[in-house]
Design a protein around this motif. Structure first.
Motif, PDB file in Angstrom:
ATOM      1  N   ASN A 186       0.989  -1.358   0.141  1.00  0.00           N
ATOM      2  CA  ASN A 186       0.148  -0.013   0.039  1.00  0.00           C
ATOM      3  C   ASN A 186       0.785   1.188   0.033  1.00  0.00           C
ATOM      4  O   ASN A 186       1.829   1.447   0.804  1.00  0.00           O
ATOM      5  N   HIS A 187       0.642   2.197  -0.857  1.00  0.00           N
ATOM      6  CA  HIS A 187       1.216   3.336  -1.064  1.00  0.00           C
ATOM      7  C   HIS A 187       0.284   4.571  -1.123  1.00  0.00           C
ATOM      8  O   HIS A 187       0.337   5.139  -2.237  1.00  0.00           O
ATOM      9  N   SER A 188      -0.590   4.778  -0.186  1.00  0.00           N
ATOM     10  CA  SER A 188      -1.734   5.880  -0.571  1.00  0.00           C
ATOM     11  C   SER A 188      -1.375   7.197  -0.587  1.00  0.00           C
ATOM     12  O   SER A 188      -2.077   7.906  -1.068  1.00  0.00           O
ATOM     13  N   THR A 189       0.114   7.532  -0.308  1.00  0.00           N
ATOM     14  CA  THR A 189       0.437   8.880  -0.402  1.00  0.00           C
ATOM     15  C   THR A 189       1.129   9.148  -1.589  1.00  0.00           C
ATOM     16  O   THR A 189       2.092  10.328  -1.515  1.00  0.00           O
ATOM     17  N   ILE A 190       1.266   8.253  -2.443  1.00  0.00           N
ATOM     18  CA  ILE A 190       2.249   8.174  -3.824  1.00  0.00           C
ATOM     19  C   ILE A 190       1.975   9.539  -4.824  1.00  0.00           C
ATOM     20  O   ILE A 190       0.642  10.098  -4.703  1.00  0.00           O
ATOM     21  N   SER A 191       3.126  10.001  -4.988  1.00  0.00           N
ATOM     22  CA  SER A 191       2.587  11.161  -5.830  1.00  0.00           C
ATOM     23  C   SER A 191       2.884  10.885  -7.379  1.00  0.00           C
ATOM     24  O   SER A 191       3.094   9.760  -7.720  1.00  0.00           O
ATOM     25  N   GLY A 192       2.360  11.721  -8.216  1.00  0.00           N
ATOM     26  CA  GLY A 192       2.203  11.482  -9.548  1.00  0.00           C
ATOM     27  C   GLY A 192       3.176  10.973 -10.310  1.00  0.00           C
ATOM     28  O   GLY A 192       3.088  10.395 -11.331  1.00  0.00           O
ATOM     29  N   THR A 193       4.360  11.382  -9.943  1.00  0.00           N
ATOM     30  CA  THR A 193       5.815  11.018 -10.767  1.00  0.00           C
ATOM     31  C   THR A 193       6.576   9.917  -9.950  1.00  0.00           C
ATOM     32  O   THR A 193       7.376   9.379 -10.563  1.00  0.00           O
ATOM     33  N   ASP A 194       6.167   9.380  -8.835  1.00  0.00           N
ATOM     34  CA  ASP A 194       6.720   8.278  -8.083  1.00  0.00           C
ATOM     35  C   ASP A 194       6.650   6.900  -9.035  1.00  0.00           C
ATOM     36  O   ASP A 194       5.537   6.587  -9.439  1.00  0.00           O
ATOM     37  N   TYR A 195       7.809   6.505  -9.041  1.00  0.00           N
ATOM     38  CA  TYR A 195       7.835   4.888  -9.451  1.00  0.00           C
ATOM     39  C   TYR A 195       7.687   4.076  -8.226  1.00  0.00           C
ATOM     40  O   TYR A 195       8.098   4.260  -7.386  1.00  0.00           O
ATOM     41  N   ILE A 196       6.919   2.608  -8.575  1.00  0.00           N
ATOM     42  CA  ILE A 196       7.037   1.801  -7.889  1.00  0.00           C
ATOM     43  C   ILE A 196       7.958   0.836  -8.079  1.00  0.00           C
ATOM     44  O   ILE A 196       7.962   0.344  -9.026  1.00  0.00           O
ATOM     45  N   HIS A 197       9.008   0.573  -7.138  1.00  0.00           N
ATOM     46  CA  HIS A 197      10.042  -0.375  -7.238  1.00  0.00           C
ATOM     47  C   HIS A 197       9.788  -1.579  -6.516  1.00  0.00           C
ATOM     48  O   HIS A 197       9.540  -1.275  -5.170  1.00  0.00           O
TER      49      HIS A 197
END
Lengths: 112, 117
Positions: free
Chosen positions: A23-34
C-alpha cells in the motif's frame, strides 16, 4: 518520502503463485513503484518497477491499482529460491533529491 | 544489468581499529551512492548519501566522524568505520544510482559483514 506498508510475512507452497501486496496511499504522480528482494546475507536485488501500467519481466509481474495507491508483486510459480524479504519502495525520477528508504518488507516463506 | 561490487564481503577486527569498506560501480558512473546498515532480522537503515565530489549527507543519529564516507570518483565510494566497537558489528550495504537509471533504479552491492571483537 511517500510511505509504503507491507505485511510482515507471507507463506506459499512451491510451484504456487504468490501475490505480495503493497500500500502506498500517499504516492505522488511522478513516483515509480519499485520492488526489490533480499536473500539471506546478500544485498537487495532489483525485481521490477512500474509507473501506471502493469509490468511483466522474467522474474515477476507487477500489478498497479488504477488509483496507484497500491500494487501487487506477483510471482507466478514460487520456488524455494524465491524465499526472501521483498521490499516495495517508491522512487522519484532520477535527478530529484529522492532518498530511498526501506520499510520492513515482507518475508516470504516458501514450503516445499 | 549494472553491477555494484563491495569489498570486503566480510571482515573481523579488534575493538578500536578502523575498517574501510569499498563500493564500486563496475559498468556505470554513479553520481550518488547510498550507504545502509542492517542488523539481524531488521530492514535496511539508511546511514548516508554520498555524492561524488562533495561531502556526504548523514541521516539523523549517524555520527559522521565515526563513519567516514568518501566519494572521490564516479565509480568508487568508501565507508570507513573508525575506532570500531562491538556495537558497530552489522551488515553494511551500498547502493548506487547511475545516470543510466532514468527511472531511478537502484543497484546494490553484495554487502559487507563487519564483526568487531
Amino acid at each position: 518520502d511517500a510511505k509504503t506498508t507491507q505485511p510482515n510475512s507471507m507463506e506459499s507452497n512451491e510451484e504456487e503463485p504468490v501475490h505480495l501486496p503493497c500500500n502506498h496511499s500517499t504516492i505522488s504522480g511522478t513516483d515509480y513503484i519499485h520492488w526489490y528482494r533480499q536473500l539471506p546475507s546478500q544485498g537487495p536485488e532489483y525485481v521490477i518497477h512500474g509507473l501506471t501500467s502493469n509490468v511483466n519481466n522474467r522474474m515477476a509481474s507487477l500489478a498497479i491499482a488504477e488509483d496507484r495507491k497500491s500494487s501487487t508483486l506477483i510471482l507466478h510459480r514460487a520456488t524455494l529460491r524465491d524465499a526472501a524479504v521483498y521490499y516495495c519502495i517508491l522512487r522519484a525520477p532520477s535527478g530529484g533529491s529522492y532518498i530511498p528508504t526501506f520499510g520492513r518488507g515482507t518475508s516470504l516463506i516458501v514450503h516445499p | 544489468g549494472a553491477v555494484v561490487s563491495q569489498h570486503p564481503s566480510w571482515v573481523i577486527c579488534k575493538s578500536g581499529t578502523s575498517v574501510k569498506i569499498e563500493c564500486r560501480s563496475l559498468d556505470f558512473q554513479a553520481t550518488t551512492m547510498f550507504w545502509y546498515r542492517q542488523f539481524p532480522k531488521q530492514s535496511l537503515m539508511l546511514m548516508a548519501t554520498s555524492n561524488e565530489g562533495s561531502k556526504a549527507t548523514y541521516e539523523q543519529g549517524v555520527e559522521k566522524d565515526k563513519f567516514l564516507i568518501n566519494h572521490a570518483s564516479l565509480t568508487l565510494s568508501t565507508l570507513t568505520v573508525t575506532s570500531a566497537h562491538p556495537e558497530d558489528s552489522s551488515f553494511y550495504i551500498c547502493s548506487a544510482r547511475g545516470g543510466l537509471a532514468a527511472t531511478g533504479e537502484l543497484f546494490f552491492g553484495e554487502g559487507s559483514r563487519l564483526t568487531v571483537l
